[in-house]
Design a protein around this motif. Sequence first.
Motif, PDB file in Angstrom:
ATOM      1  N   VAL A  91       1.068  -1.278  -0.060  1.00 24.12           N
ATOM      2  CA  VAL A  91       0.152  -0.439   0.240  1.00 24.12           C
ATOM      3  C   VAL A  91       0.882   1.058  -0.026  1.00 24.12           C
ATOM      4  CG1 VAL A  91      -1.811   1.572   1.687  1.00 24.12           C
ATOM      5  CG2 VAL A  91      -1.941  -0.760   0.617  1.00 24.12           C
ATOM      6  N   VAL A  92       1.726   1.343   1.232  1.00 23.45           N
ATOM      7  CA  VAL A  92       3.206   2.936   0.884  1.00 23.45           C
ATOM      8  C   VAL A  92       3.726   2.807  -0.071  1.00 23.45           C
ATOM      9  CG1 VAL A  92       5.220   3.028   2.195  1.00 23.45           C
ATOM     10  CG2 VAL A  92       2.766   1.578   3.380  1.00 23.45           C
ATOM     11  N   SER A  93       4.239   1.337  -1.029  1.00 24.02           N
ATOM     12  CA  SER A  93       4.332   1.639  -2.042  1.00 24.02           C
ATOM     13  C   SER A  93       3.896   2.247  -3.706  1.00 24.02           C
ATOM     14  CB  SER A  93       5.761   0.611  -2.839  1.00 24.02           C
ATOM     15  OG  SER A  93       4.189  -0.252  -2.443  1.00 24.02           O
ATOM     16  N   ALA A  94       2.398   1.620  -3.261  1.00 26.73           N
ATOM     17  CA  ALA A  94       1.141   2.252  -4.363  1.00 26.73           C
ATOM     18  C   ALA A  94       0.974   3.586  -4.470  1.00 26.73           C
ATOM     19  CB  ALA A  94       0.501   1.062  -4.080  1.00 26.73           C
ATOM     20  N   TYR A  95       0.988   3.719  -2.964  1.00 23.62           N
ATOM     21  CA  TYR A  95       0.502   5.201  -2.908  1.00 23.62           C
ATOM     22  C   TYR A  95       1.794   6.335  -3.305  1.00 23.62           C
ATOM     23  CZ  TYR A  95      -1.269   9.331  -0.299  1.00 23.62           C
ATOM     24  OH  TYR A  95      -1.277  10.766  -0.360  1.00 23.62           O
ATOM     25  N   ALA A  96       3.545   5.443  -2.918  1.00 20.68           N
ATOM     26  CA  ALA A  96       4.493   6.433  -3.381  1.00 20.68           C
ATOM     27  C   ALA A  96       4.449   7.009  -5.146  1.00 20.68           C
ATOM     28  CB  ALA A  96       5.448   5.754  -2.719  1.00 20.68           C
ATOM     29  N   PHE A  97       4.185   5.485  -5.934  1.00 18.12           N
ATOM     30  CA  PHE A  97       4.589   5.330  -6.532  1.00 18.12           C
ATOM     31  C   PHE A  97       2.967   6.521  -7.714  1.00 18.12           C
ATOM     32  CE2 PHE A  97       6.662   1.709  -6.619  1.00 18.12           C
ATOM     33  CZ  PHE A  97       8.383   2.333  -5.938  1.00 18.12           C
ATOM     34  N   GLY A  98       1.767   6.019  -7.398  1.00 14.81           N
ATOM     35  CA  GLY A  98       0.986   6.789  -7.286  1.00 14.81           C
ATOM     36  C   GLY A  98       0.908   8.762  -7.462  1.00 14.81           C
ATOM     37  N   LEU A  99       1.325   8.873  -6.922  1.00 17.61           N
ATOM     38  CA  LEU A  99       1.582  10.270  -6.598  1.00 17.61           C
ATOM     39  C   LEU A  99       2.574  10.747  -7.264  1.00 17.61           C
ATOM     40  CD1 LEU A  99       2.206  11.451  -2.180  1.00 17.61           C
ATOM     41  CD2 LEU A  99       0.063  12.165  -4.665  1.00 17.61           C
ATOM     42  N   VAL A 109       6.329  -7.425  -4.407  1.00 17.21           N
ATOM     43  CA  VAL A 109       4.938  -6.017  -4.415  1.00 17.21           C
ATOM     44  C   VAL A 109       5.241  -4.846  -4.738  1.00 17.21           C
ATOM     45  CG1 VAL A 109       3.232  -5.227  -3.162  1.00 17.21           C
ATOM     46  CG2 VAL A 109       4.383  -7.904  -2.154  1.00 17.21           C
ATOM     47  N   ILE A 110       6.425  -4.935  -3.891  1.00 14.38           N
ATOM     48  CA  ILE A 110       7.652  -2.751  -4.396  1.00 14.38           C
ATOM     49  C   ILE A 110       8.002  -2.882  -5.882  1.00 14.38           C
ATOM     50  CG2 ILE A 110       8.637  -1.381  -3.800  1.00 14.38           C
ATOM     51  CD1 ILE A 110       8.675  -2.649  -0.671  1.00 14.38           C
ATOM     52  N   ILE A 111       8.114  -3.594  -6.454  1.00 11.33           N
ATOM     53  CA  ILE A 111       8.627  -4.198  -7.947  1.00 11.33           C
ATOM     54  C   ILE A 111       7.754  -3.774  -8.998  1.00 11.33           C
ATOM     55  CG2 ILE A 111       9.741  -5.438  -9.137  1.00 11.33           C
ATOM     56  CD1 ILE A 111      12.040  -6.326  -7.342  1.00 11.33           C
ATOM     57  N   GLY A 112       6.901  -4.726  -8.079  1.00  6.71           N
ATOM     58  CA  GLY A 112       5.535  -5.116  -9.305  1.00  6.71           C
ATOM     59  C   GLY A 112       4.723  -3.506  -8.998  1.00  6.71           C
ATOM     60  N   ALA A 113       4.256  -3.169  -7.904  1.00  6.71           N
ATOM     61  CA  ALA A 113       3.735  -1.767  -8.124  1.00  6.71           C
ATOM     62  C   ALA A 113       4.452  -0.503  -8.614  1.00  6.71           C
ATOM     63  CB  ALA A 113       4.176  -1.529  -7.004  1.00  6.71           C
ATOM     64  N   PHE A 114       6.153  -0.793  -8.680  1.00  5.41           N
ATOM     65  CA  PHE A 114       7.107  -0.023  -9.275  1.00  5.41           C
ATOM     66  C   PHE A 114       6.942   0.235 -11.072  1.00  5.41           C
ATOM     67  CE2 PHE A 114      10.969   1.020 -11.499  1.00  5.41           C
ATOM     68  CZ  PHE A 114      11.134   1.844 -11.418  1.00  5.41           C
ATOM     69  N   LEU A 115       6.573  -1.463 -11.159  1.00  7.55           N
ATOM     70  CA  LEU A 115       6.860  -1.846 -12.743  1.00  7.55           C
ATOM     71  C   LEU A 115       5.057  -1.356 -13.328  1.00  7.55           C
ATOM     72  CD1 LEU A 115       8.289  -5.131 -13.169  1.00  7.55           C
ATOM     73  CD2 LEU A 115       9.151  -3.380 -14.082  1.00  7.55           C
ATOM     74  N   ASP A 116       3.919  -1.146 -12.925  1.00  7.12           N
ATOM     75  CA  ASP A 116       2.574  -1.112 -12.775  1.00  7.12           C
ATOM     76  C   ASP A 116       2.472   0.339 -13.107  1.00  7.12           C
ATOM     77  OD1 ASP A 116       0.598  -2.433 -14.184  1.00  7.12           O
ATOM     78  OD2 ASP A 116      -0.144  -1.170 -12.903  1.00  7.12           O
ATOM     79  N   TYR A 127       3.839  -3.677 -16.676  1.00  3.61           N
ATOM     80  CA  TYR A 127       3.072  -4.351 -15.885  1.00  3.61           C
ATOM     81  C   TYR A 127       2.618  -5.413 -16.874  1.00  3.61           C
ATOM     82  CZ  TYR A 127       3.482  -8.488 -11.797  1.00  3.61           C
ATOM     83  OH  TYR A 127       3.231 -10.393 -12.242  1.00  3.61           O
ATOM     84  N   ASP A 128       1.318  -3.922 -17.359  1.00  2.00           N
ATOM     85  CA  ASP A 128       0.521  -4.195 -18.035  1.00  2.00           C
ATOM     86  C   ASP A 128       0.619  -5.319 -19.468  1.00  2.00           C
ATOM     87  OD1 ASP A 128      -1.527  -3.758 -16.394  1.00  2.00           O
ATOM     88  OD2 ASP A 128      -1.303  -1.178 -17.511  1.00  2.00           O
ATOM     89  N   LYS A 129       2.165  -4.933 -19.682  1.00  2.00           N
ATOM     90  CA  LYS A 129       2.899  -5.403 -21.109  1.00  2.00           C
ATOM     91  C   LYS A 129       3.076  -7.293 -20.647  1.00  2.00           C
ATOM     92  CE  LYS A 129       4.247  -1.283 -23.553  1.00  2.00           C
ATOM     93  NZ  LYS A 129       4.720  -0.366 -22.017  1.00  2.00           N
ATOM     94  N   PRO A 188       2.264 -14.910  -9.313  1.00  2.00           N
ATOM     95  CA  PRO A 188       3.529 -14.382  -8.441  1.00  2.00           C
ATOM     96  C   PRO A 188       2.737 -13.389  -8.188  1.00  2.00           C
ATOM     97  CG  PRO A 188       4.528 -14.734 -11.110  1.00  2.00           C
ATOM     98  CD  PRO A 188       2.778 -14.100 -10.922  1.00  2.00           C
ATOM     99  N   ILE A 189       3.834 -12.979  -6.809  1.00  2.00           N
ATOM    100  CA  ILE A 189       2.840 -12.195  -5.428  1.00  2.00           C
ATOM    101  C   ILE A 189       3.006 -10.395  -6.350  1.00  2.00           C
ATOM    102  CG2 ILE A 189       5.072 -11.689  -4.861  1.00  2.00           C
ATOM    103  CD1 ILE A 189       1.848 -12.548  -3.055  1.00  2.00           C
ATOM    104  N   THR A 190       3.726 -10.471  -7.046  1.00  2.00           N
ATOM    105  CA  THR A 190       4.589  -9.355  -8.606  1.00  2.00           C
ATOM    106  C   THR A 190       3.381  -8.265  -8.624  1.00  2.00           C
ATOM    107  OG1 THR A 190       4.741 -10.623 -10.099  1.00  2.00           O
ATOM    108  CG2 THR A 190       6.769  -8.754  -8.680  1.00  2.00           C
ATOM    109  N   SER A 191       1.906  -9.178  -8.724  1.00  2.00           N
ATOM    110  CA  SER A 191       0.689  -8.636  -9.356  1.00  2.00           C
ATOM    111  C   SER A 191      -0.128  -7.962  -8.589  1.00  2.00           C
ATOM    112  CB  SER A 191       0.287  -9.604 -10.366  1.00  2.00           C
ATOM    113  OG  SER A 191      -0.516 -10.767  -9.338  1.00  2.00           O
ATOM    114  N   PHE A 192       0.383  -8.529  -6.865  1.00  2.00           N
ATOM    115  CA  PHE A 192      -0.163  -7.744  -5.912  1.00  2.00           C
ATOM    116  C   PHE A 192       0.061  -6.570  -5.995  1.00  2.00           C
ATOM    117  CE2 PHE A 192      -1.063  -6.376  -1.582  1.00  2.00           C
ATOM    118  CZ  PHE A 192      -1.997  -7.276  -1.158  1.00  2.00           C
ATOM    119  N   GLY A 193       0.894  -6.080  -6.161  1.00  2.00           N
ATOM    120  CA  GLY A 193       1.477  -4.585  -6.139  1.00  2.00           C
ATOM    121  C   GLY A 193       1.053  -3.946  -7.795  1.00  2.00           C
ATOM    122  N   HIS A 194       0.679  -4.646  -8.480  1.00  2.00           N
ATOM    123  CA  HIS A 194       0.434  -4.164 -10.463  1.00  2.00           C
ATOM    124  C   HIS A 194      -1.290  -3.970  -9.801  1.00  2.00           C
ATOM    125  CE1 HIS A 194      -1.473  -5.121 -13.816  1.00  2.00           C
ATOM    126  NE2 HIS A 194      -2.161  -5.926 -13.512  1.00  2.00           N
TER     127      HIS A 194
END
Lengths: 146, 116
Positions: free
Chosen positions: A130-138, B36-43, B48-50, B62-68
């Motif tokens: 959640v924290v990283s998604a919030y930061a990357f979303g911002l 999870v953080i890497i997945g969020a970053f890529l998305d 990650y959509d690609k 994989p758990i990366t999709s959770f961040g995505h």
Amino acid sequence: MEINKYNVLVKKHTPKENILLNGLISFIVGGFMGVLGEVLVELYAYFLHIPTKEASTFMIITLVFFGCFFTALGFFDNLVKFARCGLIVPITGFAHAMMSAALEYKREGFVTGLGSNMFKLAGSVILFGVVSAYAFGLLRIIIMGG
Amino acid sequence: MIYVNAFIFCGIVCLIGQLILDNTKLTPGHITTMFVIIGAFLDSFNIYDKFVLWAGGGALVPITSFGHLLIHGAMDTVNTFGVMGLFMGMFDLTSSGIVAAIIFSFFFSLFFQPRD
């Protein structure tokens, strides 16, 4: 005993981990988990006539169910010991972490045991997700405007 | 063909995790959190959509999709409600996985005993 001799002895008796074999096993097991996911998505989409997006949600629920169920039955721990990251990195690892925490702490009572310890292992995934998604979303709003 | 892609993608993600686990002192908890953080970053930059297009369900396992999925849900509401949307939609898509894990863990823990 001299410290050098001691170190040699420790090294001799530490079980050696075969990094190549471990990697190969987790690659194959993880790969089959991916194929299983794709097969489940297509099966759900075909038999229930739902779009792929909803079918993938169903697939995640199915995998979480089996992760929890096999952990509760007791033999998933051995599978995880064998396949390591092949089962920890897929969503089954998340289910496994929650289920084993729930089983372990339930003897300490419902509120103080189960309630407060269930997320002991899986909580960091949710928190940092959640924290990283919030930061990357911002960041994304600032750079690309949403 | 998509099955091969799913195998390769999911396998490689697990292989990377295993290599990190074997060569460093990090625990599985560190690895899943990192992924999870890497997945969020890529998305956040639509990469990650690609992967999802290329590997289908293999990229969602994989758990990366959770961040995505976290950032995907958040961005959907951001498009309608602006910055406040970041707080509103984050769990929209991931709720299924979390709720399923909570419900199944709770009910199975009622019926099963831990093995020693």
